[in-house]
Write an enzyme that holds these catalytic residues in place. Structure first.
Site, PDB file in Angstrom:
ATOM      1  N   ASP A  38     -43.831  -6.868  14.035  1.00 10.98           N
ATOM      2  CA  ASP A  38     -43.978  -7.662  12.377  1.00 10.98           C
ATOM      3  C   ASP A  38     -44.998  -7.580  11.632  1.00 10.98           C
ATOM      4  O   ASP A  38     -46.250  -6.827  11.908  1.00 10.98           O
ATOM      5  CB  ASP A  38     -44.421  -9.002  12.773  1.00 10.98           C
ATOM      6  CG  ASP A  38     -44.000 -10.449  11.451  1.00 10.98           C
ATOM      7  OD1 ASP A  38     -43.322  -9.948  10.305  1.00 10.98           O
ATOM      8  OD2 ASP A  38     -45.121 -11.200  11.407  1.00 10.98           O
ATOM      9  N   ASP A  93     -46.982  -8.748   8.361  1.00 14.01           N
ATOM     10  CA  ASP A  93     -47.464  -9.997   8.396  1.00 14.01           C
ATOM     11  C   ASP A  93     -48.080 -11.254   9.213  1.00 14.01           C
ATOM     12  O   ASP A  93     -47.188 -11.905  10.039  1.00 14.01           O
ATOM     13  CB  ASP A  93     -47.017 -10.453   6.636  1.00 14.01           C
ATOM     14  CG  ASP A  93     -46.707  -9.717   5.911  1.00 14.01           C
ATOM     15  OD1 ASP A  93     -47.675  -8.367   5.569  1.00 14.01           O
ATOM     16  OD2 ASP A  93     -46.222 -10.191   4.740  1.00 14.01           O
TER      17      ASP A  93
END
Length: 364
Positions: free
Chosen positions: A8, A10
């Site tokens: 991922d 953020d």
């Protein structure tokens, strides 16, 4: 087949913001050590790097694309400038209410990795949300949850990229051995990267005390459970324990990449004990101590050499052992402590050398 790190963006590479929108450079704040350790992971492993991220409302007035892409491109250029190259980037733009199969934890964006040519079983999803953990389950791989406290059933929960690196590259070195014969029934488990926790039951008090030295002074978690034919004598219990212990060490050491390989001398009152060890794959024992007593505790002193010879045979290590002094108890206890310290030195891994073996031959 190569495993994959589905990462991922953020909350995993850069810190999440209160509004969960990284739409301006002022909101960009990379997590501590992410560049250093992500670069090491890529350099020292065979993982494919795939970025997978949800971007709510991308392309809407609330989150226009012309605010997203400049920041995203800056993130990617920064990663590349630090030597980190992602193999693919997958960005989903749907709102949660759309329930689109591309949106995490859906796997629609990742079909290229689900055709059987990648090692999903040994792959990981790294993310800061429960949906990242669920994505891992949906893909059939494992999860690393980037968080301060565990709130999911991820294999690892941490906010430290150093810990992520150690988990992925410096795999825990654990092994267990069950050895059953007509004379003994032995179960041994070791964790070479433990904290010195021990549980020893051999039926021989002094032998238990000596094996406890291995755990405490070697920094090794060690469990030894032995049922032996002590109604006959101590020989089979001591010999078979050493054979099983050596086999357990050999299994736990694995490919031996990054280990020091060599390792100690120490004083114990009147005794100077010297133990040199080499986990180089060639069994050999040099034994020079001399004992004047027939037994120490319940252990025949003639069995000390036999113990270390048996360990050397199955651990495939070279042992050179000397001890000088007067007190027989101190002499053998000093040897066991020095042996533990030698092992601790030899099995220590050097993170900067994990891609190589400590041998000019290229094999141990």
């Amino acid at each position: 087949m190569r495993p994959i790190l589905f990462i991922d963006r953020d909350g995993t590479i850069n810190a999440e913001t209160a509004d969960e929108q990284i739409d301006h450079i002022d909101k960009l704040n990379f997590l501590p050590d992410v560049f250093f350790y992500l670069r090491k992971i890529q350099a020292e492993s065979n993982y494919v790097l795939a970025m997978v991220t949800n971007q709510d409302g991308l392309g809407t007035d609330a989150f226009p694309e012309d605010t997203f892409w400049p920041v995203h491109n800056l993130i990617m250029r920064t990663l590349e400038s630090e030597g980190i190259k992602f193999d693919s980037v997958h960005i989903d733009e749907h709102f949660p209410k759309d329930n689109h199969p591309n949106r995490k934890p859906g796997t629609g964006m990742l079909t290229q990795y689900q055709d059987g040519t990648f090692d999903l079983k040994n792959s990981y999803v790294l993310g800061d949300r429960a949906t990242d953990v669920q994505l891992a389950r949906n893909l059939g791989c494992k999860a690393i949850h980037i968080a301060e406290e565990a709130v999911t059933d991820a294999e690892l929960t941490t906010a430290s990229w150093k810990e992520i690196y150690e988990y992925l590259i410096l795999h825990p070195r654990k092994a267990s051995v069950q050895r059953t014969t007509k004379e003994t029934d032995i179960a041994i488990a070791v964790n070479l990267d433990g904290a010195g926790n021990t549980s020893i039951e051999t039926g021989l008090g002094f032998f238990d005390h000596m094996l406890d030295q291995l755990g405490k002074h070697g920094g090794i978690d060690l469990t030894v459970k032995v049922k032996g034919d002590l109604h006959i004598d101590e020989h089979h219990t001591i010999e078979d324990t050493a054979l099983a212990l050596g086999e357990c060490f050999l299994k736990a050491l694995g490919d031996k990449k990054g280990i020091n390989r060599y390792g100690f001398l120490l004083p114990m009152d009147d005794v100077l004990a010297q133990v040199a060890i080499d986990f180089g794959g060639r069994p050999w024992l040099v034994w020079e101590p001399e004992f004047k007593r027939e037994k120490i505790g319940e252990m025949p002193t003639e069995m000390f050499m036999h113990f270390f010879k048996s360990f050397s045979d199955t651990a495939k290590c070279n042992l050179n052992i000397k001890a000088e002094g007067d007190n027989e108890h101190h002499k053998i206890e000093g040897i066991f402590k020095a042996w533990a310290k030698a092992i601790k030195m030899a099995i220590k891994r050097n993170p900067d050398e994990m891609s190589s073996l400590p041998s000019t031959k290229g094999v141990l």
